[in-house]
Scaffold this active site. Structure first.
Site, PDB file in Angstrom:
ATOM      1  N   LYS A   1      87.725  50.311 -20.309  1.00 12.66           N
ATOM      2  CA  LYS A   1      88.937  51.013 -20.758  1.00 12.66           C
ATOM      3  C   LYS A   1      89.176  50.757 -22.248  1.00 12.66           C
ATOM      4  O   LYS A   1      89.448  51.685 -23.017  1.00 12.66           O
ATOM      5  CB  LYS A   1      90.172  50.547 -19.967  1.00 12.66           C
ATOM      6  CG  LYS A   1      90.114  50.943 -18.508  1.00 12.66           C
ATOM      7  CD  LYS A   1      91.386  50.521 -17.788  1.00 12.66           C
ATOM      8  CE  LYS A   1      91.161  50.388 -16.302  1.00 12.66           C
ATOM      9  NZ  LYS A   1      90.530  51.551 -15.656  1.00 12.66           N
TER      10      LYS A   1
ATOM     11  N   GLY B   1      92.120  54.060  -9.884  1.00  9.47           N
ATOM     12  CA  GLY B   1      91.989  54.087  -8.432  1.00  9.47           C
ATOM     13  C   GLY B   1      93.323  54.031  -7.701  1.00  9.47           C
ATOM     14  O   GLY B   1      93.503  54.696  -6.682  1.00  9.47           O
ATOM     15  N   ASN B   2      94.277  53.242  -8.241  1.00 10.67           N
ATOM     16  CA  ASN B   2      95.540  53.043  -7.520  1.00 10.67           C
ATOM     17  C   ASN B   2      96.419  54.297  -7.497  1.00 10.67           C
ATOM     18  O   ASN B   2      97.364  54.374  -6.720  1.00 10.67           O
ATOM     19  CB  ASN B   2      96.316  51.862  -8.117  1.00 10.67           C
ATOM     20  CG  ASN B   2      96.835  52.174  -9.492  1.00 10.67           C
ATOM     21  OD1 ASN B   2      96.091  52.596 -10.367  1.00 10.67           O
ATOM     22  ND2 ASN B   2      98.117  51.992  -9.685  1.00 10.67           N
TER      23      ASN B   2
ATOM     24  N   LYS C   1      84.364  56.283 -15.507  1.00 12.23           N
ATOM     25  CA  LYS C   1      85.297  57.409 -15.671  1.00 12.23           C
ATOM     26  C   LYS C   1      86.087  57.333 -16.975  1.00 12.23           C
ATOM     27  O   LYS C   1      86.457  58.357 -17.545  1.00 12.23           O
ATOM     28  CB  LYS C   1      86.239  57.515 -14.470  1.00 12.23           C
ATOM     29  CG  LYS C   1      87.291  56.429 -14.405  1.00 12.23           C
ATOM     30  CD  LYS C   1      88.663  57.009 -14.131  1.00 12.23           C
ATOM     31  CE  LYS C   1      89.795  56.047 -14.375  1.00 12.23           C
ATOM     32  NZ  LYS C   1      89.638  54.624 -14.366  1.00 12.23           N
TER      33      LYS C   1
ATOM     34  N   LYS D   1      75.796  48.707 -11.177  1.00 13.58           N
ATOM     35  CA  LYS D   1      77.032  49.142 -10.527  1.00 13.58           C
ATOM     36  C   LYS D   1      76.897  49.121  -8.998  1.00 13.58           C
ATOM     37  O   LYS D   1      76.165  49.943  -8.433  1.00 13.58           O
ATOM     38  CB  LYS D   1      77.355  50.547 -11.036  1.00 13.58           C
ATOM     39  CG  LYS D   1      78.512  51.204 -10.385  1.00 13.58           C
ATOM     40  CD  LYS D   1      79.768  51.077 -11.198  1.00 13.58           C
ATOM     41  CE  LYS D   1      80.962  51.536 -10.411  1.00 13.58           C
ATOM     42  NZ  LYS D   1      82.179  50.865 -10.784  1.00 13.58           N
TER      43      LYS D   1
END
Ligand code: ADP
Ligand code: MG
Length: 315
Positions: free
Chosen positions: A278, A12-13, A216, A131
């Site tokens: 992740k 996101g960053n 993602k 979510k």
């Protein structure tokens, strides 16, 4: 030209920094910086397949749908909003990459693929949506949405009500053959943004969009396996994955084997919804492909791809 295939998942960053409002201009500024990092890889001959998150953007678009409803404009469903974000972010990444590679005299097509990702209708996640998406609302608003649209809303630790959706496992990337063709022709490809548009097969074997959000990093891992990537890199906002994260005895993980990180995963060191998926994605890639995967921060992209910085997980 080394020709190595790299899958890069942007956090996101890379697009929106905490505290920023999310104007087009501010997002483009961040993406310009990201593009400079990625171009250093292109310069060294790496073949890039890029993906990105879309949490804040899809939240904004959902709100715009709701706001426009009072003017008689029908709101689009979540999966359609996901496709909007693939176009929007793909456009910005494409433009920034195009401009950056032009500066260094490289000519390469840059292309975004609107990507559907198949999930199972029977995924247990559909029975247990977890979510949260979009902002907090009152209980009255939540109850109305549940009744009128059959949405699921949950109260979030005294802060208000939020819509929750399922986050099913990505099974396969529908457009993967097109993505492979583009890569083989030398294109820089952006695909499966926001985890991809979730689709299921209906009773007639036809694809149909569903309201869910795929992680993602897990979708990126599917692509990395399918294109037979040489290395899989997840770029986020921390330089290393840590154990005992944010505790006095925090220890950053640098070079680590699959067996070691698996043990830490099972001990619960990696938070669900952030570092957890992740690490899961990285473990899958290393396990299934017997190749290296790296998690680090955006500014270390080049070293990450070369396996010299970050949390480098090897078979
Ligand atoms: P992205 O937008 O890149 O997907 P996330 O916010 O979802 O990023 O995940 C990255 C965040 O995970 C870091 O900013 C960090 O605060 C958090 N995190 C949770 N557990 C860990 C851990 N064990 N080691 C490092 N970071 C962790
Ligand atoms: Mg995030």
């Amino acid at each position: 030209m080394n020709g190595k295939k790299v899958v890069i998942a942007l956090g996101g960053n890379a697009i929106l920094q905490p505290g920023q409002k999310g104007t087009f201009e501010s997002q483009l500024e961040n993406i310009k910086i990201t593009a400079k990092q990625l171009v250093s890889l292109v310069e060294r001959g790496y073949q890039l397949l890029i993906t990105h998150g879309n949490g804040p953007q899809v939240g904004q678009i959902l709100l715009q749908q709701k706001a426009a409803e009072k003017d008689g404009i029908p709101p689009m469903p979540l999966h359609a909003c996901g496709s909007f974000t693939q176009g929007l972010l793909g456009y910005m990444i494409q433009q920034c990459l195009y401009n950056e590679i032009k500066k260094i005299g490289i000519k390469k097509p840059v292309v975004t693929v609107v990507t559907q990702v198949l999930v199972s209708k029977d995924d247990p996640a559909f029975k247990n949506p977890t979510k949260p998406i979009g902002p907090f609302y009152s209980e009255a608003h939540a109850r109305k949405a549940m009744e009128e649209f059959g949405e699921i809303w949950k109260e979030d630790s005294g802060r208000g009500w939020r819509r929750v959706v399922a986050s099913p496992e990505p099974k396969s990337i529908i457009e993967i053959e097109a993505i492979k063709t583009l890569l083989s022709q030398g294109a820089i490809v952006i695909a499966s943004g926001g985890g991809g548009i979730p689709v299921v097969l209906d009773d007639n074997g036809q694809l149909i969009g569903v309201n869910a959000v795929i992680d993602k990093d897990l979708a990126a891992e599917r692509m990395a396996e399918e294109i037979d990537a040489d290395i899989f890199v997840i770029l986020t906002d921390v330089p290393y994955v840590a154990i005992n994260y944010k505790k006095p005895n925090q220890k950053n993980l640098t070079n680590i084997t699959l067996t070691e990180i698996k043990k830490y995963f099972e001990e619960g060191h990696f938070k669900e919804g952030s570092m957890g998926p992740k690490v899961k994605a990285v473990m899958r890639f290393v396990e299934n492909k017997k190749k290296t995967a790296v998690i680090t921060s955006l500014d270390n992209a080049l070293q990450a791809v070369e396996g010299t910085f970050g949390t480098v997980v090897s078979p």
